[in-house]
Write an enzyme that holds these catalytic residues in place. Structure first.
Site, mmCIF file in Angstrom:
data_model
loop_
_atom_site.group_PDB
_atom_site.id
_atom_site.type_symbol
_atom_site.label_atom_id
_atom_site.label_comp_id
_atom_site.label_asym_id
_atom_site.label_seq_id
_atom_site.Cartn_x
_atom_site.Cartn_y
_atom_site.Cartn_z
ATOM 1 N N GLU A 38 -13.312 -13.823 5.421
ATOM 2 C CA GLU A 38 -12.418 -13.235 6.417
ATOM 3 C C GLU A 38 -13.095 -13.371 7.766
ATOM 4 O O GLU A 38 -14.246 -12.977 7.937
ATOM 5 C CB GLU A 38 -12.145 -11.767 6.070
ATOM 6 C CG GLU A 38 -10.967 -11.176 6.837
ATOM 7 C CD GLU A 38 -11.380 -10.474 8.104
ATOM 8 O OE1 GLU A 38 -11.174 -11.061 9.192
ATOM 9 O OE2 GLU A 38 -11.905 -9.360 8.020
ATOM 10 N N CYS B 288 -11.412 -6.475 13.263
ATOM 11 C CA CYS B 288 -10.833 -7.808 13.064
ATOM 12 C C CYS B 288 -9.334 -7.797 13.337
ATOM 13 O O CYS B 288 -8.754 -8.818 13.688
ATOM 14 C CB CYS B 288 -11.090 -8.284 11.634
ATOM 15 S SG CYS B 288 -12.825 -8.371 11.186
#
Length: 556
Positions: A307, A341
């Site tokens: 990720e 994020c």
């Protein structure tokens, strides 16, 4: 939090007897830490106990604590004169020793019943939920610069939920079995991967580090955990809780290390079975390329999961609820200094609503307090994580001042004398393709593009094609037809997609998290399928009726 319901029967499946068990867990409640509350008093005491102190953190291989000569320090982001932790980097030889010890321990761990492995993680979750909650939160606040609420939702409920729900999914996975046929039974054995998994963790979520290492271990794997230098204290606390909960030695090796040294070492080992990564795109690409270059040396094709962040959007339609837009955007863009994020960093607003939204953002902006989250619990966010992050964001602010297409309408200042402080910054752009709308900043910087309200269809196409990322995004229309239209246009623009809500705040088991394109492999940790990523299933067919004839009927 764990309640197991056993079904009435057990069934013989090849080599094993499977109990049909459903495990009930619930999301851990988020505590409020109000004045006078028990949790606030416990947290304040934990913070006092850590004030001004430096924790010594070794590498841990099996039961052996190892110190190398390569000494490093974790600094508090909001007071960089405070050395939070003293730790050392594992060198190549030590990493190879860790690999060797892990591989030797793998078989026994993999053969342990999944229910036994799961109980370790249930126990760890209970410890974090109870006696160790304040300690893990305090270390996350001081070491990673989080406010009370941001530390709480990360290092307590999210981490607890990862451990509990993944344990639940691991147990229930055993019930996913193939069909039997007359005279034979078929069994699916969910083995761990043959080799070791390298877990590379980020600084911004204590929970992510615990999950990156914990889930593969839960599924019968052995793991080399490289914690982030800037999340060392909280990560070590989580590691120690896992060991206290019964995790055997050599299952997770705690090995702080230089990034390239760690990457070079693990990818050059024939025993590499997987990489579980959260971090930057360049680092992930480097690891993937190293795996590709070394494919011929591996015993198996390594699983690579990653990720890598995003350039997350808020799209506002003329039918939007303005207050919801303002509140959601402030939280998404500026909580934890934009270092999530999923944080919103680009926003698209129709010209008809921009005056209202602009004023709303500025009104809230004036009330935002940036400072020391330990001394002042009313702080909305604190300093960014370190000097590198500060310099990168400062560069973007300088770019905003010099670009003819950008105008800073709020904030834009920064100061690193005591801590790495950056003001929340709102920028207006006249060019929707300006690089500030394309590249990840990872700081408290929001850029807004104002569009003609009737061009919203073009803007949806623009959102989908501006950035290489596809992690999170949010749309704000009250018009149901626009909701449907945007859903189709932005189908591939975000792995986590929100309607009339901010782009941050995913909850384990409710919104499994991850994105595609440059944002990663979208394996959705927090969801029921994530545990399967770290297994190598074996199907066993056992025939109970002897085969007596070699000819087929048509041959008669």
């Amino acid at each position: 939090m764990l309640r197991a319901r056993s079904a009435v029967s057990q069934s013989w499946k090849g080599f094993k007897t499977f109990s049909c068990v459903a495990v009930e867990v619930k999301n851990e409640p988020v505590l409020e830490f109000k004045e006078g509350s028990k949790e606030r008093a416990e947290l304040e005491e934990a913070l006092r106990n850590l004030k001004g102190k430096t924790e010594e953190i070794p590498c841990v291989i099996g039961n052996e604590e190892v110190w190398t000569k390569d000494i490093r320090f974790q600094l508090s982001p909001f007071n960089h004169s405070h050395q939070v932790a003293k730790f050392c980097y594992a060198d190549k030889d030590l990493l190879n020793k860790a690999i060797e010890a892990s591989v030797a321990a793998r078989r026994e761990w993999d053969l342990k019943p999944v229910s036994d492995r799961a109980q370790i993680f249930f126990k760890a979750a209970d410890i974090i939920s109870g006696p160790k909650r304040a300690e893990v939160l305090a270390k996350t606040m001081i070491g990673q610069g989080k406010t009370v609420v941001q530390a709480e939702i990360d290092a307590a409920p999210e981490l607890i939920d990862f451990f509990r729900f993944n344990a639940k999914h691991a147990i229930e996975l055993e019930d996913q079995q193939p069909l039997d046929s007359d005279g034979s039974t078929n069994t699916m054995l969910y083995r761990g991967l043959e080799g070791f998994v390298a877990a590379v963790a980020p600084f911004n979520f204590t929970a992510i580090g615990g999950n990156l290492a914990g889930t593969p271990a839960l599924m019968g794997n052995v793991v080399l955990w490289k914690p982030s230098d800037t999340a060392m204290s909280a990560s070590y606390a989580v590691y120690k809780i896992l060991r206290e909960s019964g995790l055997p030695p050599n299952i997770i090796q705690f090995v702080p290390a230089d990034g390239p040294v760690f990457g070079d070492t693990v990818t050059s080992s024939e025993h590499l079975a997987g990489i579980n990564f959260t971090g930057s795109v360049p680092t992930f690409k480097r690891l993937w390329k190293q795996v590709a270059q070394n494919l011929d040396i591996y015993k198996n094709f390594p699983r690579v999961a990653g990720e890598c962040g995003g350039k997350n959007f808020h799209f506002v339609h003329k039918s939007a609820d303005v207050r919801s837009v303002v509140t959601g955007t402030i939280r998404s863009a500026f909580e934890y200094g934009g270092q999530k994020c999923s944080a919103c960093s680009r926003m698209y607003v129709p010209d008809s609503l921009w005056p209202q939204i602009r004023q709303g953002l500025l009104d809230v902006y004036k009330q935002i307090k940036v400072g020391d989250p330990v001394e002042d619990f009313s702080t909305f966010f604190s300093a960014v994580i370190d000097d590198k992050s500060f310099s990168r964001i400062k560069g973007w602010l300088e770019h905003a001042r010099s670009s003819p297409h950008l105008k800073i309408i709020a904030g834009g200042n920064c100061d690193d004398k005591k801590g790495y402080f950056v003001e929340p910054t709102i920028i207006e752009t006249t060019d929707p393709q300006e690089k500030i709308m394309n590249e990840e900043i990872f700081g408290p910087v929001l850029t807004v593009y104002v569009y003609p309200e009737n061009d919203y269809k073009k803007v949806l196409h623009l959102i989908d094609n501006t950035s290489p990322y596809a992690l999170t995004g949010a749309i704000f229309p009250q018009d149901k037809s626009v909701i449907e239209e945007a859903g189709k246009a932005l189908r591939n623009a975000a792995g986590n997609y929100y309607i009339n809500d901010k782009s941050t705040g995913s909850i384990v088991a409710q919104q499994p998290f991850g994105g595609a394109r440059a944002s990663g492999t979208n394996d959705k940790p927090g969801g029921p399928h994530y545990v399967l990523r770290w297994t190598s299933p074996q199907v066993v067919k056992q025939t109970h009726v002897p085969l007596t004839e070699w000819k087929y009927p048509y041959m008669s």
